[in-house]
Motif scaffolding. Structure first.
Motif, PDB file in Angstrom:
ATOM      1  N   GLN A 252      -0.229   3.798  -2.580  1.00  0.00           N
ATOM      2  CA  GLN A 252      -1.461   4.487  -2.228  1.00  0.00           C
ATOM      3  C   GLN A 252      -1.183   5.596  -1.213  1.00  0.00           C
ATOM      4  O   GLN A 252      -1.648   6.722  -1.360  1.00  0.00           O
ATOM      5  CB  GLN A 252      -2.475   3.466  -1.681  1.00  0.00           C
ATOM      6  N   LYS A 253      -0.366   5.253  -0.220  1.00  0.00           N
ATOM      7  CA  LYS A 253      -0.022   6.239   0.817  1.00  0.00           C
ATOM      8  C   LYS A 253       0.689   7.433   0.205  1.00  0.00           C
ATOM      9  O   LYS A 253       0.397   8.591   0.518  1.00  0.00           O
ATOM     10  CB  LYS A 253       0.889   5.600   1.868  1.00  0.00           C
TER      11      LYS A 253
ATOM     12  N   SER B 227       2.878  14.088  -9.469  1.00  0.00           N
ATOM     13  CA  SER B 227       2.188  12.799  -9.469  1.00  0.00           C
ATOM     14  C   SER B 227       3.222  11.675  -9.452  1.00  0.00           C
ATOM     15  O   SER B 227       4.331  11.824  -9.951  1.00  0.00           O
ATOM     16  CB  SER B 227       1.273  12.667 -10.684  1.00  0.00           C
TER      17      SER B 227
ATOM     18  N   ASP C 274       0.827  -1.219   0.000  1.00  0.00           N
ATOM     19  CA  ASP C 274       0.000   0.000   0.000  1.00  0.00           C
ATOM     20  C   ASP C 274       0.858   1.265   0.000  1.00  0.00           C
ATOM     21  O   ASP C 274       0.356   2.370   0.166  1.00  0.00           O
ATOM     22  CB  ASP C 274      -0.957   0.001   1.193  1.00  0.00           C
TER      23      ASP C 274
ATOM     24  N   LYS D 188       0.557   8.521  -2.850  1.00  0.00           N
ATOM     25  CA  LYS D 188      -0.359   9.310  -3.672  1.00  0.00           C
ATOM     26  C   LYS D 188      -1.244  10.188  -2.798  1.00  0.00           C
ATOM     27  O   LYS D 188      -1.475  11.367  -3.114  1.00  0.00           O
ATOM     28  CB  LYS D 188      -1.233   8.386  -4.532  1.00  0.00           C
ATOM     29  N   THR D 189      -1.713   9.600  -1.702  1.00  0.00           N
ATOM     30  CA  THR D 189      -2.542  10.365  -0.775  1.00  0.00           C
ATOM     31  C   THR D 189      -1.749  11.544  -0.217  1.00  0.00           C
ATOM     32  O   THR D 189      -2.241  12.670  -0.138  1.00  0.00           O
ATOM     33  CB  THR D 189      -3.022   9.465   0.383  1.00  0.00           C
ATOM     34  N   GLY D 190      -0.496  11.243   0.134  1.00  0.00           N
ATOM     35  CA  GLY D 190       0.372  12.280   0.666  1.00  0.00           C
ATOM     36  C   GLY D 190       0.572  13.420  -0.316  1.00  0.00           C
ATOM     37  O   GLY D 190       0.495  14.604   0.038  1.00  0.00           O
TER      38      GLY D 190
ATOM     39  N   ALA E 299      -1.382  14.254  -2.700  1.00  0.00           N
ATOM     40  CA  ALA E 299      -2.639  14.952  -2.953  1.00  0.00           C
ATOM     41  C   ALA E 299      -3.012  15.868  -1.798  1.00  0.00           C
ATOM     42  O   ALA E 299      -3.675  16.888  -1.983  1.00  0.00           O
ATOM     43  CB  ALA E 299      -3.754  13.930  -3.207  1.00  0.00           C
ATOM     44  N   SER E 300      -2.546  15.493  -0.594  1.00  0.00           N
ATOM     45  CA  SER E 300      -2.988  16.238   0.583  1.00  0.00           C
ATOM     46  C   SER E 300      -2.365  17.624   0.660  1.00  0.00           C
ATOM     47  O   SER E 300      -2.879  18.501   1.341  1.00  0.00           O
ATOM     48  CB  SER E 300      -2.642  15.435   1.843  1.00  0.00           C
ATOM     49  N   ASN E 301      -1.268  17.818  -0.010  1.00  0.00           N
ATOM     50  CA  ASN E 301      -0.626  19.131   0.013  1.00  0.00           C
ATOM     51  C   ASN E 301      -0.997  19.914  -1.242  1.00  0.00           C
ATOM     52  O   ASN E 301      -0.556  19.595  -2.338  1.00  0.00           O
ATOM     53  CB  ASN E 301       0.888  18.950   0.097  1.00  0.00           C
TER      54      ASN E 301
END
Ligand SMILES: Nc1ncnc2c1ncn2[C@@H]1O[C@H](COP(=O)(O)OP(=O)(O)OP(=O)(O)O)[C@@H](O)[C@H]1O
Ligand SMILES: [Mg+2]
Lengths: 234, 396
Positions: B227-228, B242, B224, B230-232, B234-236
């Motif tokens: 996924q982590k 990408s 994962d 990508k989330t990271g 996206a969060s900023n």
């Protein structure tokens, strides 16, 4: 029937019946009549010589008797079968079971030994390989060529090739042997040997033989001589 | 019809034994098919080899982070601070306290190709020590690695063989800067072997890049990890980056050229195949006509038209098969492992790769031959089956 019977020794049941058989070819728009309203009966055990000038239709008639070609009209009955009504594939099967052909130029398969050539018709039967071998050996011995079984056609003389061809024609025990100028390519002595062989087959095995020939001396070996001219029996 | 089983092999056998007597025309068919299969396998082995090299370079546990919208490393860019922040996002493997993260610079330089003596774009990658940790299959096989802070280069084995002045000890000038080659590395034949590597700090200076990089490669932590990460990212909201798997990225990069080779290769192969089919048709018509009397005799004896047709097909397919095998063997001997370097459209830089004549390609080529043989034999087979027996027997 206008058959000129020279030798009336043939006795036996009817094998072949031609009823007003005609054959024509189309050459462009022209219609060429090759056989005209032929009527003929051939009995079992006959040895028939078919003579006549070139182009008179001898080969054409022989091809009809052998189921290689179909008449344009008329009835053709051999051993009770209506050949004129058969489809091509029925004719193919009929040939395999009923006729042996002997050609002027032997038509052996050059890449097969004498033995394998003789075996060819048996591949169309249900005989086992061992049974086939037995029949082949018998046929080769009948034509006096047992010693040459594993020779290729190009290792044989013309007369020997024709003997192999005769063995091939005989091996499946057909009802009728059809020969088109079987000695046409052989010298006198060899031709006589072949003719004597055919005669023996006729007399001792009771084979019905129809032989097309130009040679009166060949015809002398037959029981019956028929003459053709311009598509008619004379 | 039980007898078909005996008829087909004996007629086929006779046809085949007859071939030596028709060697001339038969070899036309064989030659034609050999050429088609040769070109077919040859072209596809190029595509396959290129793709193989590209894909081998891509790991599935490494993510490559670029500016969003950048389709190649060269088009990407990021500052030092951003690089630092990204490296500390979740989902990245840590080696002690430090994340396994490799910020890199990617430029192209002109190097002379040995074979053509012309210059071509070769990628020069500026790296920090993490680059060697991220790529686990990379090994220095000659000399040593570069000393940080110096104008030293280590070069990929593949690029070293294809390009001049890249031997260990050579000095080479890019622009006004002179570099010294101090080592060579291998990477299991992957894409990295097409690259030159140097210290990122030195490259920043030479190319006046300040303290910026172009991409970051990171080692992903577990299934994962991606996924982590990508989330990271996206969060900023200030991030415009990408991440994609290195393997996906390289697969994407390999597509245009592979497609290009294939779109040229297939039509060429098919056009040639049509030619070969006509060759085969001609050969088989000749075969049928030289066997006319033989076929007619067999048919007179009582052999069926179907076995005659099938045995003609068998002969045609066999000839094609021989051609196919010859073509495949020749291409294999000539091309398999043959190294070339070509411009990859996607990265505007040279990729060095080997032609790969794989088992799959050979099988495909042989099938190609069988199809040609079948089509080429089809109409002649029909003619053989429909031969008018009485007429054929008259021909002496
Ligand atoms: N397929 C064909 N198309 C047109 N005419 C044909 C065809 N086959 C045979 N003929 C013609 O039929 C006639 C009879 O031919 P056939 O071969 O039966 O004669 P033949 O008596 O056997 O002659 P020969 O003694 O020369 O062998 C000839 O005029 C020949 O040209
Ligand atoms: Mg004739």
């Amino acid at each position: 029937m206008t058959a000129q019977a020279v030798n009336k020794s043939a006795i036996g049941s009817t094998l072949v019946e031609l009823k007003s058989i005609s054959k024509h070819y189309r050459k462009g728009k022209e219609k060429v009549n090759v056989l005209n309203e032929l009527n003929l009966t051939i009995n079992r055990g006959d040895f028939l010589a078919l003579m006549g000038p070139s182009g008179s239709g001898k080969t054409t008639l022989l091809n009809l008797l052998g189921g290689l070609d179909k008449p344009s009209s008329g009835e053709l009955i051999i051993g009770g079968a209506r050949l004129d009504q058969m489809s091509n594939s029925q004719l193919t099967r009929w040939r395999a079971q009923n006729v042996g052909f002997i050609f002027q130029f032997y038509n052996l398969m050059p890449v097969l030994t004498a033995e394998k050539n003789v075996e060819l018709p048996l591949l169309l039967t249900n005989l086992s390989s061992a049974q086939r071998k037995k029949h082949v050996a018998a046929a080769l011995s009948l034509v006096g060529l047992s010693e040459r079984a594993d020779h290729y056609p190009n290792e044989l003389s013309g007369g020997q090739e024709q003997r192999v061809a005769i063995a091939r024609a005989l091996v499946s025990d057909p009802q009728i042997l059809l020969c088109d100028e079987p000695t046409g390519d052989l010298d006198r002595t060899t031709a006589d040997e072949i003719l004597n062989l055919l005669q023996t087959l006729n007399q001792q095995q009771g084979k019905t033989i129809v032989m097309v020939t130009h040679d009166p001396r060949a015809a002398d070996h037959a029981k019956t001589i028929l003459n053709m001219d311009k598509g008619r029996l004379v | 019809m039980s007898s078909s089983f005996l008829q087909i092999p004996i007629i086929s056998w006779m046809n085949i034994k007859n071939i030596p007597q028709r060697l001339g025309t038969s070899s036309v068919a064989v030659f034609g098919v050999a050429c088609v299969v040769g070109v077919f396998i040859g072209v596809l082995s190029m595509a396959t080899g290129f793709q193989r090299t590209m894909l081998k370079g891509g790991a599935e546990d490494v993510a490559i982070i670029m500016r969003s919208g950048a389709t190649s490393e060269m088009a990407s860019g990021l500052g030092y601070a951003q690089a630092q922040e990204i490296s500390h996002l979740p989902g990245i493997v840590r080696d002690g306290e430090e994340p396994v993260s490799s910020p890199e610079l990617y430029v192209v330089v002109d190097v002379t190709k040995r074979t053509t003596n012309t210059s071509a774009n070769v990628p020069l990658r500026g790296v920090l020590s993490a680059a060697f940790t991220v790529r686990k299959n990379l090994k220095i096989v000659e000399g040593r690695t570069f000393t940080p802070g110096t104008n030293e280069l280590v070069v990929g084995r593949a690029v070293q063989r294809q390009f001049a002045q890249l031997n260990v000890g050579d000095k080479i000038k890019f622009g006004s800067t002179e570099w010294t080659v101090v080592g060579a590395f291998e990477a299991d034949g992957g894409l990295a072997e097409s690259e030159l590597w140097c210290d990122a700090k030195v490259l920043q200076e030479v190319y006046r890049r300040g303290n910026s990089f172009q991409t970051i490669r990171v080692k992903l932590d577990g299934a994962d990890g991606m996924q982590k990460l990508k989330t990271g990212l996206a969060s900023n909201p200030t991030f415009n980056f990408s991440a994609q798997l290195e393997s996906d990225y390289l697969a994407e990069q390999s597509k245009p050229l592979t497609l290009f080779i294939k779109t040229i290769g297939w039509p060429v192969a098919i056009l040639m195949a049509i030619g070969a089919i006509f060759g085969a048709i001609n050969t088989m018509y000749t075969s049928v006509s030289t066997r006319t009397r033989e076929i007619a005799t067999l048919r007179a004896i009582g052999f069926g038209s179907l076995p005659v047709a099938i045995s003609t097909l068998v002969e045609s397919i066999l000839l094609s098969l021989i051609g196919g095998v010859i073509g495949a063997v020749i291409v294999y001997l000539l091309f398999n492992g043959y190294t070339v370097s070509t411009l990859n459209f996607s990265s505007f830089s040279q990729v060095v790769f080997d032609f790969a004549v794989t088992k799959d390609l050979i099988v495909q080529g042989i099938w190609f031959a069988v199809i040609i043989g079948f089509i080429g034999g089809f109409f002649p087979a029909i003619r053989a089956a429909n031969l008018p027996i009485a007429t054929a027997l008259r021909e002496v």
